[in-house]
Scaffold this active site. Structure first.
Site, PDB file in Angstrom:
ATOM      1  N   CYS A  30     -24.452  24.420  34.357  1.00  0.00           N
ATOM      2  CA  CYS A  30     -25.037  25.743  34.110  1.00  0.00           C
ATOM      3  C   CYS A  30     -26.501  25.584  33.744  1.00  0.00           C
ATOM      4  O   CYS A  30     -26.863  24.655  33.030  1.00  0.00           O
ATOM      5  CB  CYS A  30     -24.274  26.415  32.972  1.00  0.00           C
TER       6      CYS A  30
ATOM      7  N   ARG B 257     -19.384  31.838  35.808  1.00  0.00           N
ATOM      8  CA  ARG B 257     -18.639  31.123  34.759  1.00  0.00           C
ATOM      9  C   ARG B 257     -17.632  32.028  34.062  1.00  0.00           C
ATOM     10  O   ARG B 257     -16.588  31.572  33.598  1.00  0.00           O
ATOM     11  CB  ARG B 257     -19.602  30.606  33.690  1.00  0.00           C
TER      12      ARG B 257
ATOM     13  N   ASP C  19     -28.979  36.023  24.414  1.00  0.00           N
ATOM     14  CA  ASP C  19     -29.243  36.684  25.702  1.00  0.00           C
ATOM     15  C   ASP C  19     -30.529  37.505  25.704  1.00  0.00           C
ATOM     16  O   ASP C  19     -30.899  38.063  26.749  1.00  0.00           O
ATOM     17  CB  ASP C  19     -28.052  37.576  26.102  1.00  0.00           C
TER      18      ASP C  19
ATOM     19  N   LYS D  31     -22.059  44.312  30.877  1.00  0.00           N
ATOM     20  CA  LYS D  31     -21.465  43.280  31.752  1.00  0.00           C
ATOM     21  C   LYS D  31     -20.503  42.401  30.960  1.00  0.00           C
ATOM     22  O   LYS D  31     -19.380  42.148  31.376  1.00  0.00           O
ATOM     23  CB  LYS D  31     -22.585  42.413  32.353  1.00  0.00           C
ATOM     24  N   ASN D  32     -20.962  41.933  29.805  1.00  0.00           N
ATOM     25  CA  ASN D  32     -20.156  40.946  29.080  1.00  0.00           C
ATOM     26  C   ASN D  32     -18.946  41.553  28.377  1.00  0.00           C
ATOM     27  O   ASN D  32     -18.074  40.824  27.905  1.00  0.00           O
ATOM     28  CB  ASN D  32     -21.029  40.166  28.089  1.00  0.00           C
TER      29      ASN D  32
ATOM     30  N   ARG E 278     -22.091  23.774  28.692  1.00  0.00           N
ATOM     31  CA  ARG E 278     -21.178  24.855  28.286  1.00  0.00           C
ATOM     32  C   ARG E 278     -19.725  24.412  28.422  1.00  0.00           C
ATOM     33  O   ARG E 278     -19.046  24.749  29.398  1.00  0.00           O
ATOM     34  CB  ARG E 278     -21.453  26.119  29.117  1.00  0.00           C
ATOM     35  N   PRO E 279     -19.267  23.638  27.428  1.00  0.00           N
ATOM     36  CA  PRO E 279     -17.877  23.176  27.492  1.00  0.00           C
ATOM     37  C   PRO E 279     -16.902  24.322  27.234  1.00  0.00           C
ATOM     38  O   PRO E 279     -17.295  25.391  26.762  1.00  0.00           O
ATOM     39  CB  PRO E 279     -17.803  22.148  26.356  1.00  0.00           C
ATOM     40  N   ILE E 280     -15.615  24.093  27.518  1.00  0.00           N
ATOM     41  CA  ILE E 280     -14.588  25.099  27.183  1.00  0.00           C
ATOM     42  C   ILE E 280     -13.512  24.470  26.290  1.00  0.00           C
ATOM     43  O   ILE E 280     -12.368  24.911  26.283  1.00  0.00           O
ATOM     44  CB  ILE E 280     -13.964  25.758  28.441  1.00  0.00           C
ATOM     45  N   ASP E 281     -13.906  23.417  25.554  1.00  0.00           N
ATOM     46  CA  ASP E 281     -12.928  22.716  24.707  1.00  0.00           C
ATOM     47  C   ASP E 281     -12.269  23.644  23.680  1.00  0.00           C
ATOM     48  O   ASP E 281     -11.077  23.507  23.386  1.00  0.00           O
ATOM     49  CB  ASP E 281     -13.597  21.528  24.005  1.00  0.00           C
ATOM     50  N   LEU E 282     -13.037  24.616  23.155  1.00  0.00           N
ATOM     51  CA  LEU E 282     -12.460  25.504  22.128  1.00  0.00           C
ATOM     52  C   LEU E 282     -11.425  26.457  22.744  1.00  0.00           C
ATOM     53  O   LEU E 282     -10.406  26.768  22.127  1.00  0.00           O
ATOM     54  CB  LEU E 282     -13.563  26.297  21.416  1.00  0.00           C
TER      55      LEU E 282
HETATM   56  N1  EPU Z   1     -19.076  26.185  23.064  1.00  0.00           N
HETATM   57  C1  EPU Z   1     -18.417  25.033  22.779  1.00  0.00           C
HETATM   58  N2  EPU Z   1     -17.103  24.919  23.179  1.00  0.00           N
HETATM   59  C2  EPU Z   1     -16.462  25.913  23.804  1.00  0.00           C
HETATM   60  C3  EPU Z   1     -17.140  27.098  24.077  1.00  0.00           C
HETATM   61  C4  EPU Z   1     -18.456  27.215  23.691  1.00  0.00           C
HETATM   62  O1  EPU Z   1     -18.984  24.110  22.195  1.00  0.00           O
HETATM   63  O2  EPU Z   1     -15.279  25.743  24.129  1.00  0.00           O
HETATM   64  C5  EPU Z   1     -20.472  26.343  22.662  1.00  0.00           C
HETATM   65  C6  EPU Z   1     -21.381  26.670  23.843  1.00  0.00           C
HETATM   66  O3  EPU Z   1     -21.793  25.497  24.521  1.00  0.00           O
HETATM   67  C7  EPU Z   1     -22.504  27.405  23.165  1.00  0.00           C
HETATM   68  C8  EPU Z   1     -21.787  28.181  22.057  1.00  0.00           C
HETATM   69  O4  EPU Z   1     -20.567  27.481  21.836  1.00  0.00           O
HETATM   70  O5  EPU Z   1     -23.383  26.477  22.587  1.00  0.00           O
HETATM   71  C9  EPU Z   1     -21.491  29.620  22.373  1.00  0.00           C
HETATM   72  O6  EPU Z   1     -20.858  29.726  23.645  1.00  0.00           O
HETATM   73  P1  EPU Z   1     -19.857  30.904  24.011  1.00  0.00           P
HETATM   74  O7  EPU Z   1     -18.550  30.316  24.390  1.00  0.00           O
HETATM   75  O8  EPU Z   1     -19.870  31.923  22.936  1.00  0.00           O
HETATM   76  O9  EPU Z   1     -20.527  31.489  25.309  1.00  0.00           O
HETATM   77  P2  EPU Z   1     -19.736  32.144  26.512  1.00  0.00           P
HETATM   78  O10 EPU Z   1     -18.552  32.840  25.996  1.00  0.00           O
HETATM   79  O11 EPU Z   1     -19.554  31.151  27.586  1.00  0.00           O
HETATM   80  C10 EPU Z   1     -20.895  34.470  26.387  1.00  0.00           C
HETATM   81  C11 EPU Z   1     -21.729  35.320  27.301  1.00  0.00           C
HETATM   82  C12 EPU Z   1     -23.091  34.688  27.487  1.00  0.00           C
HETATM   83  C13 EPU Z   1     -23.745  34.594  26.106  1.00  0.00           C
HETATM   84  C14 EPU Z   1     -22.854  33.770  25.172  1.00  0.00           C
HETATM   85  C15 EPU Z   1     -23.375  33.693  23.751  1.00  0.00           C
HETATM   86  C16 EPU Z   1     -20.096  36.334  28.715  1.00  0.00           C
HETATM   87  C17 EPU Z   1     -19.500  36.457  30.060  1.00  0.00           C
HETATM   88  N3  EPU Z   1     -21.046  35.432  28.573  1.00  0.00           N
HETATM   89  O12 EPU Z   1     -20.805  33.188  27.025  1.00  0.00           O
HETATM   90  O13 EPU Z   1     -23.834  35.597  28.280  1.00  0.00           O
HETATM   91  O14 EPU Z   1     -24.998  33.963  26.222  1.00  0.00           O
HETATM   92  O15 EPU Z   1     -21.536  34.363  25.120  1.00  0.00           O
HETATM   93  O16 EPU Z   1     -23.488  34.962  23.212  1.00  0.00           O
HETATM   94  O17 EPU Z   1     -19.743  37.056  27.807  1.00  0.00           O
HETATM   95  C18 EPU Z   1     -25.487  36.224  29.845  1.00  0.00           C
HETATM   96  O18 EPU Z   1     -24.995  37.359  29.838  1.00  0.00           O
HETATM   97  O19 EPU Z   1     -26.590  35.976  30.369  1.00  0.00           O
HETATM   98  C19 EPU Z   1     -24.761  35.133  29.185  1.00  0.00           C
HETATM   99  C20 EPU Z   1     -25.007  33.853  29.443  1.00  0.00           C
END
Ligand code: EPU
Length: 463
Positions: free
Chosen positions: A117, A93, A308, A22-23, A122-126
């Site tokens: 969530c 998301r 996960d 999926k991811n 789960r911010p998207i600042d990065l």
């Molecule tokens: N984070 C920040 N700033 C950002 C982005 C992330 O501080 O801009 C933090 C998050 O809050 C978290 C960490 O960095 O603490 C990692 O987050 P990441 O961005 O890597 O997560 P994601 O990309 O939103 C993907 C998977 C998740 C999986 C995470 C971690 C997808 C669609 N989702 O999420 O999958 O848990 O990576 O590996 O790929 C799931 O499948 O159940 C699921 C939640």
């Protein structure tokens, strides 16, 4: 709404094939927005999240069709549309994955912010920092991120954050940078196999990317990308979940189509607790006999144990001898499954981003509520191991990310039924307990789990 009725206590045995990831599929589908021409994707799982993204892509002028062969065929027909509405993004998301491709290819992206969530903040600042570094003009307006750029410029981007890198953030910045003028380097890029899969997809469309699978990516921008064909990698999280289903039921299961090289940390951890795992190419046989041993495990960015699988591991460790500590360093609040596992008689104490898991002589079937995708899987595993029947509610979470899970478990001999969540479908064994103080009523597990639960919720409300 559907629910699962699961009768536990039966060892899973037999063979089953792991679906596509999926991811990996979601960012790859989003990146197909960047192509001139058609992309054909194989091994895309048939999931609610894939259907949600297909709807979003069609709203963005890109048709998505599943052929009889199972291939997903994605063709952009109208590249002028740039708005990802809240209606789709709030459902999933990962819709945020369209941000980078839209900005890079169409010069403008207007994507609803996903909001809250269940697995934590789960911010998207990065994501935004990376796209801004590439020269995008970014603002947040009425709940939408609006990103615009006539032409992005290659630069150096650092994507490290307080919890490591970001998986979908790396996908977004990479998908935009492939169109930037000049060279982009991404430092602290996520190394997850799903990011590598996206990179390989982009390369097959004509992008120039090196360093995939390492924290340092180098991207030489190109003017355009062409349609291509690609096969999505197997789902390492589904594979790990099925391996743990075999382990928790003391079963003997052979999985087909596994990329074991994507799962080293999980395989090692399962072996450490006593699960027998034999690997032959993409074939993995998983056997377990009691007793299994306790362990400590920490969810970390790849190649560590994935967050996960943290919930599923917690269920498994609740049934093994000794005390285990499960820590989540990526999503420190991802412990919603704990309260539900307590209802099944598990003995778990939450302390910050740790779950301290003690051995339970037996889990007992109960009615439990799924809170998110992986928490749902953890409850299904616990129910497969529990005495008697369990009801797992809100399995729409599971449908988002596990392809035909009940069919696969049935294929392995698991007693799992999908029914409508209606009172008459609740098994008699789980009907409300009579308020009878007579001497013959026996409910030791129920009484015990309530006691543990109170202690834990007092602690968590104090923290
Ligand atoms: N984070 C920040 N700033 C950002 C982005 C992330 O501080 O801009 C933090 C998050 O809050 C978290 C960490 O960095 O603490 C990692 O987050 P990441 O961005 O890597 O997560 P994601 O990309 O939103 C993907 C998977 C998740 C999986 C995470 C971690 C997808 C669609 N989702 O999420 O999958 O848990 O990576 O590996 O790929 C799931 O499948 O159940 C699921 C939640």
């Amino acid at each position: 709404m559907d629910m699962f009725i699961i009768r536990g206590g039966r060892p899973l045995t037999g063979e089953v094939t792991v679906s596509g990831s999926k991811n990996a599929a979601l960012p790859v589908m989003a990146a197909a927005l960047s192509a001139n021409g058609t992309c054909r994707l194989r091994n895309v799982p048939d999931l609610a999240d894939v259907r949600t993204l297909s709807t979003l892509l069609s709203e963005l002028g890109t048709s998505v069709m599943r052929e009889e062969s199972g291939e997903l065929v994605i063709t952009t027909e109208d590249a002028s549309r740039c708005v990802a509405e809240y209606e789709q993004v709030r459902r999933m998301r990962a819709s945020i994955c369209v941000l980078g491709p839209l900005l890079g290819r169409r010069g403008r992206a207007c994507v609803s912010l996903p909001g809250g969530c269940n697995i934590g903040h789960r911010p998207i600042d990065l994501h935004l920092k990376g796209l801004a570094a590439l020269g995008a003009n970014i603002r947040v307006e009425r709940g939408y991120v609006v990103a615009e750029a006539d032409r992005l410029r290659g630069t150096n981007v650092y994507l490290g954050g307080p919890f490591g890198s970001t998986v979908t953030g790396t996908c977004n910045v990479m998908s935009a940078a492939v169109f930037a003028e000049g060279t982009t380097t991404i430092e602290a890029a996520a190394c997850e196999p799903e990011v590598v899969d996206l990179g390989e997809f982009l390369i097959s469309m004509g992008a120039h990317i090196t360093g995939l699978g390492t924290p340092f990516l180098k991207i030489q921008g190109v003017e355009r990308l062409e349609g291509t064909e690609h096969t999505i990698i197997p789902d390492r999280i589904e594979a790990a979940t099925l391996m743990m289903a075999a382990a928790i039921t003391s079963g003997d299961v052979t999985l087909h189509g596994v990329r074991v090289d994507h799962m080293t940390a999980v395989v090692e951890k399962l072996r450490e607790i006593g699960v027998i795992i034999n690997v032959d190419g993409q074939l993995v046989r998983v056997r377990s006999e009691r007793p299994l041993r306790s362990t400590d495990c920490i969810a970390l960015p790849y190649p560590g144990i994935p967050t996960d699988v943290q919930a599923q591991l917690t269920s498994l460790l609740a049934t093994v001898d000794g005390i285990s500590i499960v820590t989540d360093k990526i999503f420190p609040d991802r412990f919603m499954h704990v309260s539900e596992l307590l209802r099944m008689g598990a003995s778990i104490r939450r302390e910050g981003n740790n779950a301290i898991v003690s051995h339970t002589s037996r889990l007992s079937g109960a009615s439990v509520m799924a809170s998110d995708l992986r928490a749902s899987a953890a409850l299904v595993l616990a129910a497969l191991a529990a005495d008697g029947e369990s009801v797992v509610r809100r399995i729409y979470h599971l449908d988002r990310g596990y392809e035909h899970l009940e069919t696969k478990l049935q294929q392995l001999g698991g007693e799992v039924r999908r029914v409508r969540d209606e009172p008459q479908n609740v098994p008699t064994s789980l009907q409300p307990i009579e308020d009878d103080t007579g001497p013959n009523i026996q409910r030791p597990h129920f009484t015990r789990s309530i006691a543990v639960r109170r202690a834990t919720s007092d602690e968590s409300s104090a923290s």
